[in-house]
Motif scaffolding. Structure first.
Motif, PDB file in Angstrom:
ATOM      1  N   SER A   1      -5.549  -1.325  12.786  1.00  0.00           N
ATOM      2  CA  SER A   1      -5.654  -0.087  12.009  1.00  0.00           C
ATOM      3  C   SER A   1      -4.318   0.233  11.353  1.00  0.00           C
ATOM      4  O   SER A   1      -3.296  -0.361  11.696  1.00  0.00           O
ATOM      5  CB  SER A   1      -6.069   1.070  12.924  1.00  0.00           C
ATOM      6  N   SER A   2      -4.340   1.215  10.450  1.00  0.00           N
ATOM      7  CA  SER A   2      -3.084   1.599   9.815  1.00  0.00           C
ATOM      8  C   SER A   2      -2.191   2.295  10.838  1.00  0.00           C
ATOM      9  O   SER A   2      -2.668   3.022  11.705  1.00  0.00           O
ATOM     10  CB  SER A   2      -3.344   2.504   8.618  1.00  0.00           C
ATOM     11  N   VAL A   3      -0.895   2.062  10.728  1.00  0.00           N
ATOM     12  CA  VAL A   3       0.080   2.615  11.677  1.00  0.00           C
ATOM     13  C   VAL A   3       0.493   4.002  11.202  1.00  0.00           C
ATOM     14  O   VAL A   3       1.078   4.167  10.138  1.00  0.00           O
ATOM     15  CB  VAL A   3       1.304   1.671  11.803  1.00  0.00           C
ATOM     16  N   THR A   4       0.153   5.012  12.004  1.00  0.00           N
ATOM     17  CA  THR A   4       0.419   6.401  11.634  1.00  0.00           C
ATOM     18  C   THR A   4       1.747   6.890  12.185  1.00  0.00           C
ATOM     19  O   THR A   4       2.238   7.947  11.784  1.00  0.00           O
ATOM     20  CB  THR A   4      -0.708   7.308  12.148  1.00  0.00           C
ATOM     21  N   SER A   5       2.336   6.131  13.124  1.00  0.00           N
ATOM     22  CA  SER A   5       3.617   6.532  13.712  1.00  0.00           C
ATOM     23  C   SER A   5       4.378   5.275  14.099  1.00  0.00           C
ATOM     24  O   SER A   5       3.820   4.371  14.725  1.00  0.00           O
ATOM     25  CB  SER A   5       3.353   7.409  14.947  1.00  0.00           C
ATOM     26  N   ALA A   6       5.646   5.214  13.711  1.00  0.00           N
ATOM     27  CA  ALA A   6       6.501   4.080  14.087  1.00  0.00           C
ATOM     28  C   ALA A   6       7.879   4.631  14.434  1.00  0.00           C
ATOM     29  O   ALA A   6       8.494   5.307  13.613  1.00  0.00           O
ATOM     30  CB  ALA A   6       6.597   3.069  12.952  1.00  0.00           C
ATOM     31  N   GLU A   7       8.331   4.356  15.639  1.00  0.00           N
ATOM     32  CA  GLU A   7       9.603   4.903  16.122  1.00  0.00           C
ATOM     33  C   GLU A   7      10.455   3.770  16.684  1.00  0.00           C
ATOM     34  O   GLU A   7       9.970   2.967  17.478  1.00  0.00           O
ATOM     35  CB  GLU A   7       9.306   5.938  17.215  1.00  0.00           C
ATOM     36  N   VAL A   8      11.717   3.729  16.284  1.00  0.00           N
ATOM     37  CA  VAL A   8      12.663   2.766  16.866  1.00  0.00           C
ATOM     38  C   VAL A   8      13.323   3.452  18.050  1.00  0.00           C
ATOM     39  O   VAL A   8      13.813   4.579  17.932  1.00  0.00           O
ATOM     40  CB  VAL A   8      13.725   2.334  15.832  1.00  0.00           C
ATOM     41  N   SER A   9      13.313   2.797  19.211  1.00  0.00           N
ATOM     42  CA  SER A   9      13.862   3.429  20.415  1.00  0.00           C
ATOM     43  C   SER A   9      15.359   3.681  20.263  1.00  0.00           C
ATOM     44  O   SER A   9      16.043   3.024  19.471  1.00  0.00           O
ATOM     45  CB  SER A   9      13.584   2.570  21.656  1.00  0.00           C
ATOM     46  N   GLN A  10      15.853   4.632  21.040  1.00  0.00           N
ATOM     47  CA  GLN A  10      17.244   5.052  20.937  1.00  0.00           C
ATOM     48  C   GLN A  10      18.212   3.898  21.170  1.00  0.00           C
ATOM     49  O   GLN A  10      19.263   3.817  20.543  1.00  0.00           O
ATOM     50  CB  GLN A  10      17.496   6.173  21.953  1.00  0.00           C
ATOM     51  N   ASP A  11      17.852   2.978  22.077  1.00  0.00           N
ATOM     52  CA  ASP A  11      18.729   1.836  22.365  1.00  0.00           C
ATOM     53  C   ASP A  11      18.484   0.659  21.428  1.00  0.00           C
ATOM     54  O   ASP A  11      19.128  -0.383  21.548  1.00  0.00           O
ATOM     55  CB  ASP A  11      18.578   1.392  23.827  1.00  0.00           C
ATOM     56  N   GLY A  12      17.550   0.826  20.486  1.00  0.00           N
ATOM     57  CA  GLY A  12      17.291  -0.224  19.494  1.00  0.00           C
ATOM     58  C   GLY A  12      16.490  -1.402  20.011  1.00  0.00           C
ATOM     59  O   GLY A  12      16.339  -2.403  19.314  1.00  0.00           O
ATOM     60  N   ARG A  13      15.930  -1.292  21.218  1.00  0.00           N
ATOM     61  CA  ARG A  13      15.206  -2.429  21.804  1.00  0.00           C
ATOM     62  C   ARG A  13      13.747  -2.526  21.367  1.00  0.00           C
ATOM     63  O   ARG A  13      13.212  -3.611  21.209  1.00  0.00           O
ATOM     64  CB  ARG A  13      15.245  -2.351  23.334  1.00  0.00           C
TER      65      ARG A  13
ATOM     66  N   GLY B   1       0.828  -1.211   0.000  1.00  0.00           N
ATOM     67  CA  GLY B   1       0.000   0.000   0.000  1.00  0.00           C
ATOM     68  C   GLY B   1       0.855   1.250   0.000  1.00  0.00           C
ATOM     69  O   GLY B   1       2.084   1.181  -0.017  1.00  0.00           O
ATOM     70  N   SER B   2       0.190   2.405  -0.009  1.00  0.00           N
ATOM     71  CA  SER B   2       0.891   3.691   0.060  1.00  0.00           C
ATOM     72  C   SER B   2       1.678   3.775   1.359  1.00  0.00           C
ATOM     73  O   SER B   2       1.143   3.479   2.427  1.00  0.00           O
ATOM     74  CB  SER B   2      -0.118   4.842   0.011  1.00  0.00           C
ATOM     75  N   ILE B   3       2.927   4.203   1.280  1.00  0.00           N
ATOM     76  CA  ILE B   3       3.812   4.168   2.456  1.00  0.00           C
ATOM     77  C   ILE B   3       3.615   5.424   3.300  1.00  0.00           C
ATOM     78  O   ILE B   3       3.623   6.543   2.783  1.00  0.00           O
ATOM     79  CB  ILE B   3       5.279   4.015   2.005  1.00  0.00           C
ATOM     80  N   ARG B   4       3.432   5.220   4.605  1.00  0.00           N
ATOM     81  CA  ARG B   4       3.202   6.330   5.540  1.00  0.00           C
ATOM     82  C   ARG B   4       4.443   6.629   6.383  1.00  0.00           C
ATOM     83  O   ARG B   4       4.791   7.787   6.610  1.00  0.00           O
ATOM     84  CB  ARG B   4       2.021   5.972   6.448  1.00  0.00           C
ATOM     85  N   THR B   5       5.112   5.585   6.886  1.00  0.00           N
ATOM     86  CA  THR B   5       6.301   5.793   7.723  1.00  0.00           C
ATOM     87  C   THR B   5       7.430   4.861   7.272  1.00  0.00           C
ATOM     88  O   THR B   5       7.171   3.760   6.762  1.00  0.00           O
ATOM     89  CB  THR B   5       6.026   5.501   9.219  1.00  0.00           C
ATOM     90  N   VAL B   6       8.675   5.320   7.466  1.00  0.00           N
ATOM     91  CA  VAL B   6       9.843   4.466   7.210  1.00  0.00           C
ATOM     92  C   VAL B   6      10.870   4.690   8.318  1.00  0.00           C
ATOM     93  O   VAL B   6      10.911   5.752   8.929  1.00  0.00           O
ATOM     94  CB  VAL B   6      10.515   4.755   5.837  1.00  0.00           C
TER      95      VAL B   6
ATOM     96  N   ILE C   1      14.872  -2.416   7.138  1.00  0.00           N
ATOM     97  CA  ILE C   1      14.061  -1.208   7.072  1.00  0.00           C
ATOM     98  C   ILE C   1      12.622  -1.542   7.442  1.00  0.00           C
ATOM     99  O   ILE C   1      12.157  -2.668   7.265  1.00  0.00           O
ATOM    100  CB  ILE C   1      14.137  -0.503   5.696  1.00  0.00           C
ATOM    101  N   LEU C   2      11.966  -0.535   7.981  1.00  0.00           N
ATOM    102  CA  LEU C   2      10.605  -0.694   8.497  1.00  0.00           C
ATOM    103  C   LEU C   2       9.704   0.231   7.689  1.00  0.00           C
ATOM    104  O   LEU C   2      10.105   1.338   7.337  1.00  0.00           O
ATOM    105  CB  LEU C   2      10.659  -0.293   9.966  1.00  0.00           C
ATOM    106  N   SER C   3       8.499  -0.216   7.405  1.00  0.00           N
ATOM    107  CA  SER C   3       7.544   0.681   6.743  1.00  0.00           C
ATOM    108  C   SER C   3       6.131   0.353   7.184  1.00  0.00           C
ATOM    109  O   SER C   3       5.822  -0.792   7.536  1.00  0.00           O
ATOM    110  CB  SER C   3       7.645   0.558   5.217  1.00  0.00           C
ATOM    111  N   SER C   4       5.283   1.382   7.193  1.00  0.00           N
ATOM    112  CA  SER C   4       3.858   1.153   7.424  1.00  0.00           C
ATOM    113  C   SER C   4       3.091   1.837   6.311  1.00  0.00           C
ATOM    114  O   SER C   4       3.636   2.683   5.590  1.00  0.00           O
ATOM    115  CB  SER C   4       3.422   1.710   8.789  1.00  0.00           C
ATOM    116  N   CYS C   5       1.832   1.452   6.159  1.00  0.00           N
ATOM    117  CA  CYS C   5       1.029   1.938   5.035  1.00  0.00           C
ATOM    118  C   CYS C   5      -0.122   2.823   5.494  1.00  0.00           C
ATOM    119  O   CYS C   5      -0.637   2.676   6.604  1.00  0.00           O
ATOM    120  CB  CYS C   5       0.479   0.764   4.237  1.00  0.00           C
ATOM    121  N   THR C   6      -0.513   3.729   4.605  1.00  0.00           N
ATOM    122  CA  THR C   6      -1.611   4.650   4.897  1.00  0.00           C
ATOM    123  C   THR C   6      -2.946   3.929   4.929  1.00  0.00           C
ATOM    124  O   THR C   6      -3.825   4.257   5.724  1.00  0.00           O
ATOM    125  CB  THR C   6      -1.678   5.743   3.796  1.00  0.00           C
TER     126      THR C   6
END
Length: 350
Positions: free
Chosen positions: A188-200, A146-151, A160-165
């Protein structure tokens, strides 16, 4: 019982339309920085600690949906509705590269080693640009459903990580093979995806849920239902003991990571909150809203006197960012009650 003290944020004006993305740089020798993307087509760079405006990157012809800084905060990247992703010199404000796409660019991210730029958008294609060879054709991964919302990048740029609109889930791609290795399922569609600073952890917001996933084994660690539809969530980077979420009810809430209990609710925006992000040291967090403002909130229990409302005003004029202005850090500079500097106050009192 003491009356609960109201948090007074730093209010950063300057954008004329909704603020849709925020990104903090890591801590650098010159401090840390905050870049904002807005539908007004003019991304802005600010001092991450004070919210003071440093400069505006001028050149996009449409809404800017995504923004990021590289590890050293020397370059910025933006993705726009003008079908381009641009890379900028964060010291001078100059445009370094413009990468043309065939549709709106919704997301962009620098690799950890700063050599690569990842983009995604309505074309349903993930592109990886080699910034050491900007004229070379990008590597394309075109199996996005689908259309990509976050990377985002993780695992030292191997994944690499991606979510769709338009559909749920977060997809994790192996960079070498270009194949999806895992899908984190959401309703639901993921509107925000964040990798933590320590990568966990991977922190996601979908619908009215905030979820935390193990970034290495991909299992669901925690899932909390929110009081409203949330568009963005961010995990405190230093201790990982709290997280923030913002969405359609205009409030920014702070929650306990371990229990999901609400700790604080900050009110101040006059429109839905589109993005929230913790600063790299965890001492403050920023929110961007439909109302066109960025608000920077202190994490600690500060009193009203400590957080005298200070406006960090932007400018809409064309300004070249000066390197000295970026590196200059004013120590012990306080705004007195009448708006004059603390130094003048001291001089008058002598």
């Amino acid at each position: 019982m003491d009356k609960k003290k109201l948090a007074v944020p730093l209010v950063c004006h300057g954008h004329s339309r909704p603020v849709v993305d925020l990104f903090y740089s890591p801590i650098t020798p010159d401090g840390f920085f905050l870049i904002s993307a807005s539908k007004d087509s003019s991304p802005m760079l600010r001092n991450g600690e004070t919210g003071d405006w440093i400069g505006t990157f001028e050149g996009h012809k449409g809404a800017v949906w995504s923004c990021c800084l590289d590890t050293n905060a020397l370059r910025a990247a933006t993705g726009s509705a003008d079908f381009s992703a641009k890379v900028w010199d964060a010291l001078t404000g100059d445009e370094l590269h413009s990468f043309e796409h065939k549709h709106i660019v919704r997301a962009c991210a620098f690799s950890e080693d700063t050599h690569l730029l990842l983009t995604g958008g309505l074309e349903k294609v993930l592109r990886i640009y080699d910034l050491s060879r900007p004229d070379a054709a990008p590597r394309e991964v075109d199996k996005s459903p689908g259309s990509i919302r976050t990377v985002a990048w993780l695992h030292s740029d191997q994944t690499i990580l991606s979510s769709c609109t338009d559909l749920g889930g977060v997809r994790l791609w192996d960079v070498r093979s270009g194949q999806i290795v895992q899908t984190l399922e959401t309703k639901s569609s993921v509107t925000s995806a964040e990798v933590s600073q320590d990568g966990r952890y991977i922190t996601t917001a979908d619908g009215s849920t905030v979820k935390f996933w193990d970034a290495n084994h991909f299992g669901l660690v925690k899932s909390y239902d929110m009081p409203c539809t949330v568009e963005s969530a961010s995990l405190e980077p230093k201790y990982g003991n709290k997280f923030i979420a913002g969405g359609e009810d205009m409030w920014i809430r702070v929650f306990d990571f371990h229990t999901g209990n609400e700790i604080t609710c900050n009110k101040g925006h006059h429109g839905p909150v589109h993005c929230v992000r913790f600063s790299p040291g965890g001492e403050s967090y920023a929110s961007g809203s439909e109302d066109g403002t960025i608000r920077i909130w202190q994490t600690g229990p500060l009193t009203n006197a400590d957080t005298e409302a200070q406006g960090a005003n932007g400018s809409t004029g064309k300004v070249k960012v000066i390197a000295d202005e970026v590196s200059r850090k004013i120590e012990g500079f306080q705004i007195a009650e009448d708006g004059k500097s603390g130094e003048k106050e001291e001089a008058r009192n002598e």
